[in-house]
Design a protein around this motif. Structure first.
Motif, short mmCIF file in Angstrom:
data_model
loop_
_atom_site.label_atom_id
_atom_site.label_comp_id
_atom_site.label_asym_id
_atom_site.label_seq_id
_atom_site.Cartn_x
_atom_site.Cartn_y
_atom_site.Cartn_z
N LYS A 28 30.82 -9.87 12.17
CA LYS A 28 31.72 -10.05 11.77
C LYS A 28 33.06 -8.41 12.30
O LYS A 28 34.22 -8.64 12.71
N ALA A 29 32.50 -7.45 12.10
CA ALA A 29 33.21 -6.22 12.32
C ALA A 29 33.51 -6.53 13.97
O ALA A 29 34.26 -5.27 14.47
N ILE A 30 32.33 -6.59 14.40
CA ILE A 30 32.12 -6.16 16.24
C ILE A 30 32.40 -7.34 16.53
O ILE A 30 33.70 -7.19 17.58
N ARG A 31 33.06 -8.08 15.90
CA ARG A 31 33.78 -10.18 16.52
C ARG A 31 35.04 -9.98 17.01
O ARG A 31 35.46 -10.33 17.07
N VAL A 32 35.28 -9.61 15.12
CA VAL A 32 36.54 -9.82 15.46
C VAL A 32 37.39 -8.75 15.96
O VAL A 32 38.12 -9.49 16.45
N PRO A 33 37.60 -7.48 16.27
CA PRO A 33 38.20 -7.01 17.04
C PRO A 33 37.84 -7.46 18.49
O PRO A 33 38.62 -6.91 19.33
N MET A 34 37.50 -8.12 18.73
CA MET A 34 36.77 -8.88 20.52
C MET A 34 37.53 -10.20 20.38
O MET A 34 38.02 -10.94 21.39
N GLY A 35 38.34 -10.39 19.40
CA GLY A 35 39.06 -11.92 19.21
C GLY A 35 38.54 -12.65 19.02
O GLY A 35 39.16 -13.94 19.47
N GLU A 75 24.50 -7.73 20.95
CA GLU A 75 24.69 -8.22 19.58
C GLU A 75 24.79 -9.24 18.97
O GLU A 75 24.57 -9.51 17.62
N ILE A 76 25.46 -10.77 19.76
CA ILE A 76 25.54 -11.95 19.52
C ILE A 76 23.42 -12.01 18.50
O ILE A 76 23.13 -12.34 17.86
N THR A 77 22.69 -11.79 20.04
CA THR A 77 21.79 -11.97 19.72
C THR A 77 20.59 -11.10 18.82
O THR A 77 19.78 -11.87 17.62
N ASP A 78 21.11 -9.72 18.24
CA ASP A 78 20.85 -9.15 17.33
C ASP A 78 21.40 -9.89 15.99
O ASP A 78 20.33 -10.51 14.69
N PHE A 79 22.28 -10.90 16.05
CA PHE A 79 23.03 -11.42 14.08
C PHE A 79 21.69 -12.27 14.37
O PHE A 79 21.69 -12.47 13.25
N GLN A 80 21.76 -12.96 15.57
CA GLN A 80 21.65 -14.60 15.21
C GLN A 80 19.59 -14.63 14.75
O GLN A 80 19.49 -14.96 14.11
N SER A 81 19.90 -13.05 15.48
CA SER A 81 17.87 -12.58 14.58
C SER A 81 17.74 -12.22 14.04
O SER A 81 16.52 -11.60 13.41
N GLY A 82 18.91 -11.52 12.94
CA GLY A 82 19.10 -10.85 12.32
C GLY A 82 18.46 -9.98 12.22
O GLY A 82 18.96 -9.12 10.54
N THR A 83 19.31 -9.44 13.29
CA THR A 83 19.31 -7.54 12.80
C THR A 83 19.97 -6.97 12.54
O THR A 83 20.47 -6.02 12.13
N ILE A 84 21.34 -7.97 12.92
CA ILE A 84 22.84 -7.19 12.27
C ILE A 84 22.64 -8.40 11.42
O ILE A 84 22.99 -9.27 10.89
N GLU A 85 23.46 -7.30 10.20
CA GLU A 85 23.93 -8.21 9.08
C GLU A 85 25.38 -8.40 9.22
O GLU A 85 26.22 -8.34 10.34
#
Lengths: 776, 266
Positions: free
Chosen positions: A33-40, A18-28
């Motif tokens: 953020k909604a994935i990242r924050v619950p991961m601590g 998901e980090i890769t997708d986020f950095q390539s712009g595939t995830i908004e």
């Protein structure tokens, strides 16, 4: 020591993708953020740097785990490691790319960041002295760990309306602040049976409250049912729309205690019937130390240290030792060496405390001397009075996006100020709690401190950092209360004031039972008078220091601060403008000098224009920007009447113009803006109806859609009249007009479109046409 | 925004116009414009502003109509000979548009009355015929932070620029009146009558644009035309930091009429 569900490994791998997708712009960004924050994983104040928070159920961590943590920090360059007030540990200044590796390495150590943040079950806390305290009912540690094991294995623990905080305390004195958690358990016994007093809906932060007594005695074996029932109750009745009103206590505010308890028992009884949650207490590592009597060289240094930082345990011959870290910050090297010293004392010799320190346990009396020596060699500061090492501050505005003030800087300044006091004085008050939060959120737990501070932005023509002062917060069954706010103080004067309070209390202490009884016997008044001395803040020209926060290189500002949760600082700014307007109006009424009056009126226009800009995220740099932004975002948007346009324009173009002739209008402008502010709800929306230009025809007020019959009106007058109607309408409103066949229908819709309006519908009706227009 | 049926008809071509429309016409009708000099430039300005429906028009001029005026000062008719110019012009304005309020000042604009008069107006038109007055109008407007349109005509040529607070003023460009005899006046050198109409209508247009709040004004640039060749050109400039009036070290602090260089070309 908790059991990580085996799904986490896959989740970490997925997160890496998901980090890769986020950095390539595939995830908004929002979704990521909604994935990242619950991961601590939180973003820090500097964009692109992150913080990773790992849970330590009940504050338990083994020396081997701590060693691993130190090595992760060293390897990834994310020092110092931070111990939090919720018995967790954090890595700071991490890049996003590093996070999957850190998570995987933590996983191998048996530590998880899942639920470190976001709307999740957060780290479950327990009294730091659980299992060793003389006065405790029984050791609550296994219960906190068992509950952790159950909750973190359930996916629905990661998608709650808001965070869900749980704590366990070993007895009713509640040294785990359980009463101020969403769900709090205080150990108690009934006829020899272990159980808990259970409290629901406590919390610090906005609208703080102590929990409501849900069970006077809950058999210990039922704790999972309670926690699960609360989770269901929260999930189904919590406010998912407004995160500021989402914590469990808000369900109580909304429905009342009785109703919430009724709902709870519905879920609880259902779960009990299903018998899904039998309690399996985990095996906790037993002490491997051989108890022994205290033996030492009798040096003054050792004696002082033992007085300050060493306590006898319930188990004779074993001692607990507090290892202080300033603001919970520890270097990797220090932690590595500390871990190595501790490994011989067994896996269960460590707890993280709520004071952001480490508490060692099970140290045999004959080994204290060598431990003292070792701690000295690794550079841990243990020769100063305990109060200097138990100041609590949240991380504050230097990394936190919500922070207003640099609370750690202020805490450091308090420490250095206190250091100038006599050590005897300081040792007299070694349990005194001074806590600072950088904003009204309570990460620094100021509300349960003896002397608490929470950050705000004050204004004295310029913004300067300041704190509200609270007194007398405490927890404990029957005596829990929140610190009372007694006033405010500039960040600059805060350390001197704190030192004065300490000196004063140290001189009075012997006559009283504790700080609380001193406060009640006139102490509050005495401290209030101390505070009064600092009411005046010098102007920027007189002393610039007041306008810099502690440790800041730049003038104090709110730049970079997140918009959502720090609204209290924003309200301070708004209130400043409002109060200033009221004062100006008073002056104007008393003023007889024309030029002066005109100037004062100009100032009213300025403050009225600026007052609410902050609610729209606008931070104007100068007066021109204030007026321009007000015209664009408030007048043009219809929040205030268009008739105020010219006077704002005049202020923009000619500050020295004649404002006197507009006095009535200017006062009206001020009232409109203040009324708008009063109508603002928690999500910063204005409830006052959008101002509409006055309309002669009352039927137009009532109906959404305007209507005009222009049959029989020739070109171009039909278009002219259409424009006149449109000019009185707001963007988005509809106008229906009737037009004759022929030239009118052939020309008017096109001309209307040409002006940028939307012609939504053209209908032929018998021998004429109906045209529906939506104003641009 | 309560237009009567008559107003809707009268101003329909403005109301239809994008960039003016209902709001723009409203602003025109609320606008107050002072025309300094009811002569060659003032005539077309006053006529067009009246027709456009400018709410208040101020006219200031100390002269009466004489026969030499009639060649170019089109607001005055033969029957108006010896009538004060402000009165003659006010009458025509009323005939064109009875809705317009006219204030007349039968006097010269002087340092002692300038502020009192211009203070009531949103925009000032300089339609004067001599340099000392032109500079005084400039100084008064800059000091009072009032926007104005400068205009000048001679023979077949015209020049105009617009000042708004913050832009370059007339003094930024020219410093002060030219030495005496350096520039002849209309009465000495003559002027083609229609040139007054060409330039005056540009000034009227600037005033209307300012009131409506649309378009680009002639600020920081001078529009110059030569009607013989019928060529228009523009000269750009910026506020002058050495300007004696609005520069960094202003010398002119009070309003004064600079010495009128008596013309020896007569």
């Amino acid at each position: 020591m908790y059991t990580i569900p085996n799904t986490l490994k896959r989740e970490i791998e997925a997160f890496s993708r998901e980090i890769t997708d986020f950095q390539s712009g595939t995830i908004e960004p929002v979704k990521f953020k909604a994935i990242r924050v619950p991961m601590g994983i939180y973003e820090q104040r500097n964009n692109g740097t992150y913080m990773v928070r790992a849970r330590c159920a009940a504050g338990v961590i083994s020396p081997a785990q701590l060693l691993g943590v130190a090595r992760i920090a060293a390897k990834h360059g994310c020092e110092p490691i931070h111990f939090t007030t919720r018995q967790e540990l954090q890595f700071h200044n991490v890049s996003l790319e590093q996070t999957p590796a850190i998570l995987a390495e933590l996983y191998d150590l048996g530590l998880s960041s899942r639920g470190g943040g976001g709307n999740t079950v957060r780290n479950i806390m327990a009294s730091e002295d659980a299992g060793i305290a003389t006065g405790e009912e029984f050791d609550v540690t296994p219960y906190a760990v068992a509950l952790t094991n159950t909750l973190i294995a359930e996916p629905d623990s990661w998608s709650l309306p808001r965070k869900y905080k749980i704590a366990f305390a070993g007895n009713e004195s509640d040294n785990a602040n359980a009463l101020f958690n969403d769900l709090g358990f205080l150990a108690t016994t009934l006829n020899g049976e272990k159980g808990f007093k259970v409290f629901l809906g406590g919390g610090l932060g906005s609208k703080p409250s102590a929990g409501n007594l849900l069970f006077d005695f809950l058999p210990a074996s039922d704790i999972l049912y309670v926690a699960e029932a609360v989770k269901q109750l929260f999930s189904e009745h919590g406010n998912r729309r407004n995160r500021h009103k989402a914590r469990i206590r808000y369900i109580f505010y909304k429905l009342g205690v009785e109703k919430v308890f009724e709902l709870f028992h519905g879920y609880f009884n259902q779960l009990k019937q299903e018998r899904k949650y039998p309690l399996n207490l985990p095996e906790m590592p037993a002490s491997t130390s051989q108890p022994n009597r205290l033996a030492h060289d009798g040096s003054r240094a050792f004696t002082l240290w033992a007085q300050r930082y060493v306590n006898e345990q319930r188990q004779q011959g074993l001692y607990s030792v507090e290892i202080p870290f300033e603001h919970g910050m520890a270097g990797a090297k220090t932690l590595e060496r500390l871990s190595q010293i501790l490994i011989p004392f067994g896996p269960g010799c460590l707890r993280l405390t709520m004071r952001q320190n480490i508490l060692l346990r099970n140290i045999p009396g004959d080994q204290l001397q060598s431990l003292f020596h070792l701690l000295n060699t690794i550079g841990i500061e243990i020769s100063s009075p305990r109060i200097l090492n138990s100041l609590v501050a949240c991380t504050g505005a230097d990394t936190c996006r919500l922070g207003i003030c640099l609370s750690k800087g202020a805490s450091k300044a308090i420490k250095s100020r206190l250091s100038t006091l006599d050590k005897l004085t300081l040792d007299k008050v070694s349990n005194f709690r001074i806590n600072l939060s950088g904003c009204p959120n309570s990460c620094g737990q100021h509300q349960v401190a003896n002397l608490g501070f929470y950050g705000r932005a004050s204004r004295n023509e310029r913004l300067y950092p300041a704190y509200y002062v609270t007194l007398g917060g405490q927890t404990g069954w029957g005596i829990a209360r929140l610190g009372e706010m007694i006033g405010q103080i500039s960040a600059r004067d805060l350390p001197v004031f704190a030192a004065e309070v300490i000196e004063l209390y140290a001189s009075r202490k012997e006559a009283y039972d504790g700080f609380d009884s001193y406060l009640q016997a006139g102490g509050e008044k005495e401290i209030g008078q101390l505070l009064k001395k600092y009411d005046e803040v010098p102007s920027f020209e007189e002393d610039k220091n007041y306008y810099f926060d502690w440790g800041a290189q730049e003038l104090f500002s709110l730049t970079g601060k997140g918009q959502a949760e720090c609204s209290a600082g924003m309200f301070d700014m708004i209130d400043f403008d409002r109060d200033f307007i009221l004062e100006l109006q008073k002056k104007i009424k008393e003023s007889f000098h024309e030029t002066a009056t005109s100037q004062l009126l100009y100032e009213v226009v300025f403050h009225a224009s600026r007052m609410l800009l902050v609610t729209r995220g606008i931070e104007p740099k100068n007066r021109e920007e204030v007026f321009t932004a007000f015209k664009d975002d408030f007048i043009r948007e219809g929040h205030v009447d268009m008739k105020f346009g010219p006077v704002v324009q005049l202020a923009l173009k000619n500050p020295e113009g004649n404002f006197q002739e507009y006095q009535g209008l200017i006062f009206e402008l001020a009232s409109s803006v203040i009324e708008l502010y009063n109508s603002m709800d928690d999500s910063l929306q204005f409830k006052v109806k959008q101002v509409k230009p006055k309309s002669e025809s009352p039927e137009n007020e009532a109906q959404e859609k305007r209507f005009k019959d222009f049959r029989g009106v020739a070109c171009p007058m039909n278009f002219v009249k259409t424009k006149i109607e449109l000019a009185q309408m707001h963007s988005g409103e509809f106008l229906e007009i009737l037009l004759d066949d022929g030239a009118p229908i052939n020309n008017v819709p096109g001309s209307v479109r040409g002006e940028g309006h939307d012609v939504s519908e053209v209908k032929n009706v018998e021998n004429y046409w109906s045209v529906l227009i939506r104003k641009k | 925004m309560n237009f009567t049926e008559e107003q809707i008809e009268r101003y329909s071509r403005h109301l239809i116009l994008q960039n003016v429309g209902v709001e723009g016409q409203q602003r025109i009708m609320e606008g107050k414009v002072l025309v300094v000099g009811a002569g060659g430039l003032g005539s077309p300005v006053a006529l067009y502003l009246a027709a456009a429906g400018v709410g208040t028009i101020g006219l200031i001029d100390g002269d009466v109509v004489d026969r030499t005026n009639l060649q170019r000062q089109v607001i005055h008719f033969t029957a108006d000979l010896n009538v004060p110019k402000v009165e003659s012009a006010a009458n025509k304005i009323k005939l064109i548009n009875p809705e317009v309020k006219v204030n007349t000042y039968k006097t010269l604009l002087m340092p002692d009355n300038a502020f009192e008069i211009i203070n009531d107006y949103d925009f000032i038109i300089d339609g004067t015929d001599n340099f000392p007055t032109k500079f005084m109008v400039n100084d008064a407007c800059v000091m009072a932070q009032k926007p104005f349109s400068h205009g000048g005509i001679l023979r077949f040529e015209g020049q105009t620029m617009t000042y708004v607070p913050g832009s370059a003023c007339y003094r930024c460009v020219f410093g002060g009146p030219p030495p005496k005899d350096a520039v002849p006046s209309c009465s000495q050198a003559g002027v083609l009558g229609s040139i007054a109409g060409m330039l005056g209508t540009i000034q009227a247009t600037e005033a209307l644009k300012y009131l409506v709040g649309t378009g680009d004004l002639l600020t920081n640039r001078m529009l110059i035309f030569d009607a013989l060749k019928m060529k228009f050109r523009e000269v750009n400039f910026t506020p002058n930091k050495n300007c004696k009036l609005c520069g960094e070290h202003p010398e002119i602090k009070t309003l004064e009429m600079e010495e009128m260089p008596a013309c020896d070309l007569h």
